[in-house]
Design a protein around this motif. Sequence first.
Motif, PDB file in Angstrom:
ATOM      1  N   ARG A 171       0.814  -1.235   0.002  1.00  0.00           N
ATOM      2  CA  ARG A 171      -0.124  -0.054   0.089  1.00  0.00           C
ATOM      3  C   ARG A 171       0.949   1.311  -0.058  1.00  0.00           C
ATOM      4  N   ASP A 172       0.442   2.218  -1.138  1.00  0.00           N
ATOM      5  CA  ASP A 172       1.220   3.376  -0.904  1.00  0.00           C
ATOM      6  C   ASP A 172       0.303   4.559  -0.900  1.00  0.00           C
ATOM      7  N   GLY A 173      -0.227   4.855   0.243  1.00  0.00           N
ATOM      8  CA  GLY A 173      -1.418   5.961   0.365  1.00  0.00           C
ATOM      9  C   GLY A 173      -2.785   5.312  -0.459  1.00  0.00           C
ATOM     10  N   PRO A 174      -3.248   6.013  -1.452  1.00  0.00           N
ATOM     11  CA  PRO A 174      -4.697   5.481  -1.905  1.00  0.00           C
ATOM     12  C   PRO A 174      -4.360   4.322  -3.043  1.00  0.00           C
ATOM     13  N   VAL A 175      -2.939   3.839  -3.332  1.00  0.00           N
ATOM     14  CA  VAL A 175      -2.640   3.083  -4.387  1.00  0.00           C
ATOM     15  C   VAL A 175      -2.367   1.724  -3.759  1.00  0.00           C
ATOM     16  N   LEU A 176      -2.885   0.432  -4.308  1.00  0.00           N
ATOM     17  CA  LEU A 176      -2.324  -0.862  -3.815  1.00  0.00           C
ATOM     18  C   LEU A 176      -1.823  -1.589  -4.858  1.00  0.00           C
ATOM     19  N   THR A 177      -0.814  -2.188  -4.832  1.00  0.00           N
ATOM     20  CA  THR A 177       0.033  -3.038  -5.639  1.00  0.00           C
ATOM     21  C   THR A 177      -0.195  -4.345  -5.306  1.00  0.00           C
ATOM     22  N   VAL A 178      -0.760  -5.383  -6.138  1.00  0.00           N
ATOM     23  CA  VAL A 178      -0.968  -6.637  -5.905  1.00  0.00           C
ATOM     24  C   VAL A 178       0.095  -7.492  -6.667  1.00  0.00           C
ATOM     25  N   ARG A 179       0.750  -8.226  -6.158  1.00  0.00           N
ATOM     26  CA  ARG A 179       1.677  -9.191  -6.725  1.00  0.00           C
ATOM     27  C   ARG A 179       1.211 -10.777  -6.493  1.00  0.00           C
ATOM     28  N   SER A 180       1.328 -11.400  -7.414  1.00  0.00           N
ATOM     29  CA  SER A 180       0.963 -12.670  -7.517  1.00  0.00           C
ATOM     30  C   SER A 180       2.265 -13.661  -7.037  1.00  0.00           C
ATOM     31  N   ILE A 181       1.979 -14.239  -5.919  1.00  0.00           N
ATOM     32  CA  ILE A 181       3.090 -15.039  -5.401  1.00  0.00           C
ATOM     33  C   ILE A 181       2.849 -16.696  -5.931  1.00  0.00           C
ATOM     34  N   GLU A 182       1.696 -17.218  -5.417  1.00  0.00           N
ATOM     35  CA  GLU A 182       1.424 -18.569  -5.884  1.00  0.00           C
ATOM     36  C   GLU A 182       0.037 -18.520  -6.668  1.00  0.00           C
ATOM     37  N   ASP A 183      -0.068 -18.964  -7.865  1.00  0.00           N
ATOM     38  CA  ASP A 183      -1.378 -18.818  -8.234  1.00  0.00           C
ATOM     39  C   ASP A 183      -1.589 -19.917  -9.343  1.00  0.00           C
ATOM     40  N   PRO A 184      -1.591 -21.255  -9.044  1.00  0.00           N
ATOM     41  CA  PRO A 184      -1.717 -22.485 -10.106  1.00  0.00           C
ATOM     42  C   PRO A 184      -2.846 -22.080 -11.205  1.00  0.00           C
ATOM     43  N   GLY A 185      -3.921 -21.565 -10.775  1.00  0.00           N
ATOM     44  CA  GLY A 185      -4.901 -21.460 -11.627  1.00  0.00           C
ATOM     45  C   GLY A 185      -4.927 -20.038 -12.540  1.00  0.00           C
ATOM     46  N   GLN A 186      -3.886 -19.423 -12.349  1.00  0.00           N
ATOM     47  CA  GLN A 186      -3.469 -18.120 -13.213  1.00  0.00           C
ATOM     48  C   GLN A 186      -4.953 -17.124 -13.050  1.00  0.00           C
ATOM     49  N   LEU A 187      -5.515 -17.029 -11.809  1.00  0.00           N
ATOM     50  CA  LEU A 187      -6.652 -16.085 -11.587  1.00  0.00           C
ATOM     51  C   LEU A 187      -6.042 -14.699 -11.598  1.00  0.00           C
ATOM     52  N   PHE A 188      -4.885 -14.385 -11.317  1.00  0.00           N
ATOM     53  CA  PHE A 188      -4.416 -12.864 -11.011  1.00  0.00           C
ATOM     54  C   PHE A 188      -3.277 -12.727 -11.922  1.00  0.00           C
ATOM     55  N   PRO A 189      -3.106 -11.441 -12.522  1.00  0.00           N
ATOM     56  CA  PRO A 189      -2.017 -11.114 -13.069  1.00  0.00           C
ATOM     57  C   PRO A 189      -0.800 -11.240 -12.274  1.00  0.00           C
ATOM     58  N   LYS A 190       0.404 -11.133 -12.743  1.00  0.00           N
ATOM     59  CA  LYS A 190       1.638 -11.011 -11.809  1.00  0.00           C
ATOM     60  C   LYS A 190       1.889  -9.903 -10.993  1.00  0.00           C
ATOM     61  N   GLU A 191       1.463  -8.558 -11.367  1.00  0.00           N
ATOM     62  CA  GLU A 191       1.283  -7.521 -10.950  1.00  0.00           C
ATOM     63  C   GLU A 191       0.192  -6.492 -11.400  1.00  0.00           C
ATOM     64  N   SER A 192      -0.618  -5.847 -10.245  1.00  0.00           N
ATOM     65  CA  SER A 192      -1.605  -5.080 -10.707  1.00  0.00           C
ATOM     66  C   SER A 192      -1.669  -3.778  -9.725  1.00  0.00           C
ATOM     67  N   ARG A 193      -2.038  -2.769 -10.231  1.00  0.00           N
ATOM     68  CA  ARG A 193      -2.217  -1.564  -9.410  1.00  0.00           C
ATOM     69  C   ARG A 193      -3.834  -1.052  -9.175  1.00  0.00           C
ATOM     70  N   LEU A 194      -4.264  -0.873  -8.136  1.00  0.00           N
ATOM     71  CA  LEU A 194      -5.691  -0.576  -7.748  1.00  0.00           C
ATOM     72  C   LEU A 194      -5.403   0.754  -6.880  1.00  0.00           C
ATOM     73  N   ALA A 195      -6.815   1.422  -6.825  1.00  0.00           N
ATOM     74  CA  ALA A 195      -6.970   2.477  -5.984  1.00  0.00           C
ATOM     75  C   ALA A 195      -8.048   2.353  -5.072  1.00  0.00           C
ATOM     76  N   LEU A 196      -7.910   3.003  -3.966  1.00  0.00           N
ATOM     77  CA  LEU A 196      -8.888   2.921  -2.838  1.00  0.00           C
ATOM     78  C   LEU A 196     -10.346   3.835  -2.959  1.00  0.00           C
ATOM     79  N   HIS A 197     -11.552   3.255  -2.952  1.00  0.00           N
ATOM     80  CA  HIS A 197     -12.423   4.135  -3.368  1.00  0.00           C
ATOM     81  C   HIS A 197     -12.498   5.383  -2.376  1.00  0.00           C
ATOM     82  N   PRO A 198     -12.426   6.296  -2.674  1.00  0.00           N
ATOM     83  CA  PRO A 198     -12.494   7.924  -1.800  1.00  0.00           C
ATOM     84  C   PRO A 198     -13.735   7.747  -0.851  1.00  0.00           C
ATOM     85  N   GLU A 199     -14.971   7.533  -1.580  1.00  0.00           N
ATOM     86  CA  GLU A 199     -16.183   7.493  -0.952  1.00  0.00           C
ATOM     87  C   GLU A 199     -16.998   6.174  -1.375  1.00  0.00           C
TER      88      GLU A 199
END
Length: 224
Positions: A171-199
């Motif tokens: 977490r970096d303020g309102p930005v969240l970086t998601v990294r896949s460590i174990e994902d045998p079903g390939q449900l998630f990308p290796k890395e993605s960036r999301l934002a916190l809904h302000p309201e």
Amino acid sequence: MLNKRNRIPPRRTFSKKDDSIKSRMTRILSSIKRTWIILTAAGTLLVAVLMQGPTILENSVKLPEEIESVWNKFSSWKGNDTEWTGIWSNAAEGFVDSADMKLSAIDLRFEIETSKGKLNGTVAARTICKIFPAWNFVLVSGNSSWNSASVEVFDFFAGKKQRLALLELERDGPVLTVRSIEDPGQLFPKESRLALHPEMEIEKEKEIRDAYCSAERVKNAEKK
């Protein structure tokens, strides 16, 4: 005439004065006993202070520090929990600098609640909808360490818990970086960036959550 030897001495009777003396002696003895116990305890305490004086003083100094440490930890938990709790997605409505956030073009959505560093919630993704169209989300759980967290993505199949993936969150303020460590079903990308809904509009968010995989459910029904 009775012989003086056979004369029975008269029975002695105690007067009220005798009873008063007896009661006073009892109280004196009881007072002496209490005083002795107090003196013994005081002597034992004095010996302990003389022998362990430095340690006792050191502990008395440490006690406020430990209370302050516990309070600081509680305050940190509370502040940290607030920063993590909320809905995270690639929708950046409400942010003036949304272009600078460089959010990922992926339909990924976390709903997180945090208490004392423990994260619990759900995650929804189109890749999950394709595999499990009947569900709108799966479960997440993990622990945070200030700005980072390790979470397990899982759900229950036939009553048994099954891990689907292991993710690292940063977490970096309102930005969240998601990294896949174990994902045998390939449900998630290796890395993605999301934002916190302000309201968060509760009813609107509930509608989005409940209908998240509706398109995939329609497609799945058409195939049948």
